[in-house]
Design a protein around this motif. Structure first.
Motif, short mmCIF file in Angstrom:
data_model
loop_
_atom_site.label_atom_id
_atom_site.label_comp_id
_atom_site.label_asym_id
_atom_site.label_seq_id
_atom_site.Cartn_x
_atom_site.Cartn_y
_atom_site.Cartn_z
N LEU A 240 55.54 43.44 86.47
CA LEU A 240 56.20 42.76 87.42
C LEU A 240 55.83 41.80 86.26
CD1 LEU A 240 52.77 43.88 89.52
CD2 LEU A 240 55.22 43.82 90.58
N PRO A 241 56.79 40.38 86.65
CA PRO A 241 57.27 39.02 86.19
C PRO A 241 56.04 39.16 86.57
CG PRO A 241 58.95 39.59 87.14
CD PRO A 241 58.17 40.10 87.57
N ALA A 242 55.71 37.23 85.18
CA ALA A 242 53.88 37.03 85.22
C ALA A 242 54.29 36.07 84.64
CB ALA A 242 52.78 37.89 85.49
N THR A 243 53.33 34.74 84.40
CA THR A 243 53.66 33.52 83.53
C THR A 243 51.98 33.76 82.76
OG1 THR A 243 54.43 32.84 85.08
CG2 THR A 243 53.24 31.14 83.61
N ASP A 244 51.91 33.25 81.47
CA ASP A 244 50.40 33.39 80.79
C ASP A 244 50.30 31.90 81.15
OD1 ASP A 244 48.82 33.23 78.96
OD2 ASP A 244 49.64 33.17 77.27
N ALA A 245 48.76 31.89 81.73
CA ALA A 245 47.66 31.09 82.09
C ALA A 245 47.20 30.36 81.66
CB ALA A 245 47.92 31.52 83.83
#
Length: 514
Positions: free
Chosen positions: A374-379
């Motif tokens: 699942l694509p995600a972003t480092d927050a």
């Protein structure tokens, strides 16, 4: 060209008979010397000899009398004429020929032409409109076919959606029931009871999230899930899932482990609810289909995507079934287990919402391994999470003493609101149905009312309308678990959706009390 005398005489007679020629003779000064012809009495009856021709016939003003001139269809007081100027050595002749018949024929011809043009224009409009109507009919038919297909698709999606949500509810409900039984066990120690309560709280919050998703989905096509992207702590999510799944595995004497790689950021930004639903489905299926051995969950971070791997030691999925097992209602060749065959299909659809994918590891032997990317972003760095039941902040403190009437038939909601409202300094009146709320509001005149919409005996909308009709003008806030569009909001000051976060409720109360 020379015509035979008889023919020339005949044509001359016909010309005189039809055109009634009138000849005006002019001298070199353009004065009228004589007027000859059959129309003299009426056409130039008032014209005197010696008068200028342009005074008798103003249409000739500016025309030289030394050149041959032809003026067709000139309208005069006595009719329509063709006027010819014929110069001669001693002056000129002006000949007037009656053109009434030609003019009438020309008018009729023009009228006919105009009518034909109008007919053609109307015919073109009619043809164009017929084409438009045919196009509209084709479009309407196409739209009806589209609507029919959409309705059929919607019916199928709705059925699958209901089945999907039923599938989603079973696992956390089972966890709540098991932990509740454990907490009620007379032999349980305080640590066990605390852990059980924490697990029940987490599973309940997950169920609350699912219910909220169902309410949101009611506004859009059945089968769709609203995506909400926000930062969350990965380890907390995995710990919550472990608290739900480990006891279920233990009931079957199965091992359970969950490991998060050091490469995974502390906080990532994507939809935590969707990930939770995917993992609950996969882990629930793994436990259901595994009779001995263990279930493991590995979480990794690769190429800006969260990499989830669920492995079990169950019977596995035959190679021939692996591709179609991601379709809805497919259960493969094994039909000795309960289930509608929705688990993997649900996961695939949820992953697609986040532009990710679910794969079955075709090379894994001796069990089943499901891989989710699942694509995600480092927050970035984690923020301190809020406690499950935060203390009211100073901003929520009552600005002045006030009495609040809370009408709700949910005892837990009453107890929770009573705790918060007393903490921030408000006095509280409680009502458990709409009639009791009306009676207490009219008797004690509270400063604000919190009115649940669905209450026994008298619903919140009718109770509020009755209060407004009785002259109660103070703020009334609606509390509803459904969409506010489905009830009349006119009598309410505002509304809040359930489940209600207490800090949000305090803010709204302070806002209404000013």
């Amino acid at each position: 060209m020379t015509l035979p005398g008889l023919v020339a005489e005949y044509l001359r007679d016909r010309l005189f008979e039809r055109r009634l020629p009138l000849c005006v003779t002019l001298d070199k000064e353009n004065r009228i010397i004589s007027i000859d012809g059959s129309r003299r009495e009426s056409l130039l009856a008032d014209t005197q000899l010696g008068a200028k021709i342009d005074e008798a016939l103003p249409v000739l003003v500016g025309h030289p009398m030394t050149e041959t001139v032809e003026l067709p269809l000139v309208g005069l007081a006595d009719g329509v004429f063709d006027i010819h100027v014929l110069p001669n050595p001693s002056g000129a002749f002006v000949v007037l020929l009656d053109s009434g018949l030609e003019h009438e024929l020309l008018q009729r011809s023009q009228q006919t032409t105009n009518e034909v043009r109008l007919l053609h224009a109307n015919q073109s409009k009619l043809i164009r409109r017929m084409r438009e109507m045919i196009g509209e009919l084709v479009e309407a038919r196409s739209e009806l076919d589209h609507r029919r297909r959409e309705a059929e698709k919607h019916a199928v999606q709705q059925t699958r959606f209901i089945a999907m949500m039923s599938h989603e509810f079973r696992t956390p409900l089972a966890s709540i029931i098991n932990y509740a039984d454990l907490a009620l066990d007379s032999t349980a120690d305080s640590a066990t009871i605390t852990r059980s309560n924490e697990a029940i709280s987490r599973a309940s919050r997950h169920l609350s999230t699912l219910v909220e998703a169902v309410l949101d989905d009611a506004k859009i096509e059945a089968g769709q899930v609203k995506v909400s992207i926000s930062p969350f702590a990965v380890t907390e999510l995995i710990e919550d899932l472990t608290m739900i799944m480990a006891p279920l595995a233990a009931e079957k004497s199965l091992g359970f482990s969950a490991m998060v790689s050091d490469a995974v950021p502390s906080y990532i930004e994507t939809d935590a609810t969707v990930i939770r639903q995917i993992l609950i489905n996969l882990l629930g299926n793994a436990i259901k289909f595994t009779d001995a051995g263990a279930i493991t969950l590995n979480v990794d971070w690769r190429n800006d995507a969260i990499h989830l791997v669920v492995t079990d030691t169950g019977p596995g999925i035959p190679v021939a079934d692996r591709e179609r097992m991601l379709e809805a209602f497919e259960r493969g060749q094994r039909r000795d287990r309960e289930g509608a065959g929705l688990g993997l299909s649900i996961c695939a659809k949820l992953a697609n919402l986040l532009e990710g994918k679910v794969e079955i590891d075709s090379g894994y032997q001796g069990g089943c391994r499901i891989i989710v990317n699942l694509p995600a972003t480092d927050a970035g760095e984690p923020n301190t999470p809020s406690p499950v039941l935060p203390q009211p902040s100073s901003a929520d403190t009552a600005k002045a003493s006030a009495v609040i009437l809370l009408c709700d038939d949910d005892e837990d909601m009453l107890a929770l609101a009573e705790y918060y409202l007393h903490q921030v300094g408000y006095a509280l009146l409680l009502a458990r149905d709409g009639l009791e709320a009306v009676e207490k509001a009219l008797a004690y005149d509270p400063d604000l009312i919190l009115m649940d919409i669905n209450t026994p005996r008298l619903n919140g909308v009718d109770a509020t309308n009755r209060l407004r009709q009785s002259g109660f003008t103070k703020p009334i806030i609606a509390l509803t678990a459904s969409d506010a569009r489905y009830f009349d909001q006119a009598a309410f000051s505002d509304y809040l959706r359930k489940p209600i976060q207490m800090p949000r409720l305090m803010q709204e109360i302070n806002k209404q009390l000013g």
